[in-house]
Design a protein around this motif. Sequence first.
Motif, PDB file in Angstrom:
ATOM      1  N   MET A   1     -36.233 -84.327 -14.344  1.00 34.83           N
ATOM      2  CA  MET A   1     -35.970 -82.957 -14.781  1.00 34.83           C
ATOM      3  C   MET A   1     -36.426 -82.769 -16.217  1.00 34.83           C
ATOM      4  O   MET A   1     -36.198 -83.626 -17.063  1.00 34.83           O
ATOM      5  CB  MET A   1     -34.462 -82.655 -14.689  1.00 34.83           C
ATOM      6  N   ARG A   2     -37.114 -81.657 -16.465  1.00 34.25           N
ATOM      7  CA  ARG A   2     -37.544 -81.302 -17.808  1.00 34.25           C
ATOM      8  C   ARG A   2     -37.168 -79.863 -18.090  1.00 34.25           C
ATOM      9  O   ARG A   2     -36.933 -79.072 -17.177  1.00 34.25           O
ATOM     10  CB  ARG A   2     -39.062 -81.486 -17.962  1.00 34.25           C
ATOM     11  N   TRP A   3     -37.134 -79.524 -19.377  1.00 35.46           N
ATOM     12  CA  TRP A   3     -36.825 -78.163 -19.803  1.00 35.46           C
ATOM     13  C   TRP A   3     -38.073 -77.517 -20.383  1.00 35.46           C
ATOM     14  O   TRP A   3     -38.883 -78.178 -21.036  1.00 35.46           O
ATOM     15  CB  TRP A   3     -35.744 -78.165 -20.881  1.00 35.46           C
ATOM     16  N   LYS A   4     -38.197 -76.234 -20.144  1.00 39.42           N
ATOM     17  CA  LYS A   4     -39.207 -75.416 -20.807  1.00 39.42           C
ATOM     18  C   LYS A   4     -38.437 -74.331 -21.546  1.00 39.42           C
ATOM     19  O   LYS A   4     -37.596 -73.639 -20.963  1.00 39.42           O
ATOM     20  CB  LYS A   4     -40.171 -74.802 -19.799  1.00 39.42           C
ATOM     21  N   ILE A   5     -38.681 -74.169 -22.841  1.00 39.54           N
ATOM     22  CA  ILE A   5     -37.852 -73.284 -23.658  1.00 39.54           C
ATOM     23  C   ILE A   5     -38.707 -72.392 -24.547  1.00 39.54           C
ATOM     24  O   ILE A   5     -39.874 -72.684 -24.831  1.00 39.54           O
ATOM     25  CB  ILE A   5     -36.873 -74.078 -24.540  1.00 39.54           C
ATOM     26  N   THR A   6     -38.101 -71.301 -24.994  1.00 41.55           N
ATOM     27  CA  THR A   6     -38.719 -70.435 -25.989  1.00 41.55           C
ATOM     28  C   THR A   6     -37.615 -69.642 -26.675  1.00 41.55           C
ATOM     29  O   THR A   6     -36.470 -69.611 -26.213  1.00 41.55           O
ATOM     30  CB  THR A   6     -39.749 -69.478 -25.349  1.00 41.55           C
ATOM     31  N   GLY A   7     -37.951 -69.027 -27.770  1.00 44.24           N
ATOM     32  CA  GLY A   7     -36.970 -68.220 -28.482  1.00 44.24           C
ATOM     33  C   GLY A   7     -37.624 -67.374 -29.552  1.00 44.24           C
ATOM     34  O   GLY A   7     -38.715 -67.710 -30.052  1.00 44.24           O
ATOM     35  N   SER A   8     -36.976 -66.287 -29.901  1.00 47.59           N
ATOM     36  CA  SER A   8     -37.510 -65.396 -30.933  1.00 47.59           C
ATOM     37  C   SER A   8     -36.378 -64.614 -31.578  1.00 47.59           C
ATOM     38  O   SER A   8     -35.414 -64.226 -30.903  1.00 47.59           O
ATOM     39  CB  SER A   8     -38.534 -64.428 -30.333  1.00 47.59           C
ATOM     40  N   SER A   9     -36.495 -64.385 -32.881  1.00 47.10           N
ATOM     41  CA  SER A   9     -35.599 -63.493 -33.623  1.00 47.10           C
ATOM     42  C   SER A   9     -36.460 -62.438 -34.307  1.00 47.10           C
ATOM     43  O   SER A   9     -37.411 -62.784 -35.019  1.00 47.10           O
ATOM     44  CB  SER A   9     -34.800 -64.264 -34.681  1.00 47.10           C
ATOM     45  N   VAL A  10     -36.154 -61.168 -34.083  1.00 49.66           N
ATOM     46  CA  VAL A  10     -36.945 -60.090 -34.680  1.00 49.66           C
ATOM     47  C   VAL A  10     -36.036 -59.153 -35.463  1.00 49.66           C
ATOM     48  O   VAL A  10     -34.857 -58.989 -35.133  1.00 49.66           O
ATOM     49  CB  VAL A  10     -37.728 -59.293 -33.607  1.00 49.66           C
TER      50      VAL A  10
END
Length: 256
Positions: A1-10
Amino acid sequence: MRWKITGSSVTGRSHADRGETGQDCHRAGCIRIGDNEYFIGLVADGAGSTTHGGQGAELACGCMYDRITNALRVDGDISRIADKEIRGFVTASRDAISAEAEATGKRLKDYACTLLGAVSGQGHTLFFQIGDGAIVVSADGGEYDTIFWPEQGEYANTTSFVSDEQFLEHLGICHRDSTPCEIAIFTDGLQTLALSFAQKKAHPGFFRPLFDALRQHPDGGFLDFSGQLSGFLTRDDVSARSDDDKTLVLAVVTQD
């Protein structure tokens, strides 16, 4: 199992129009211990009425991320991180904010911020939250479940903060013996788009396209997709629904 992630603050339009910087912050990443990979996601929202809420949010996320990472490296198992430890981690984050306030001659409440987080992997997930915003998960890509409903204060547009004197009384902690296939963590700037307050449910139509896009994005494309996510969060139709700062962290499970 692996994770794919992203994120943003605007930065929200209300701040941008006044020439102010945003007061949201996030930290998200994966750490590998042996053969196991763990997702850590944190978001924080500096109180709009403060002068240094954004710095408080940054300090809270940074301190909490380090504490959780260290705990995983010692124990190698999320289920061994007890509620008492989480309360200690949050207290340490508050202490870091307090030390900064004292060093700069400011008040602790000048750094007021919320704090939300999730730690997941190998069949166990830990969630915690102080204040508004929300954590939404899906076990199978179908129904979406909100872990804690956003906390609203006694008056409109108020909530609890890490800097509050009784902060631990407002800290929600939840353990689940499962690993969601999708996790979203976001600040209150997205609540009106992502949640139905009448039904107290998450909107599948908001989350499903975002999770699908992340899952289909090529591996190693974190920065590219983060830019696309920022573009979505600053779109005119999104800003028309909320002129506040907006932060969104997304994580999906992928197969090895």
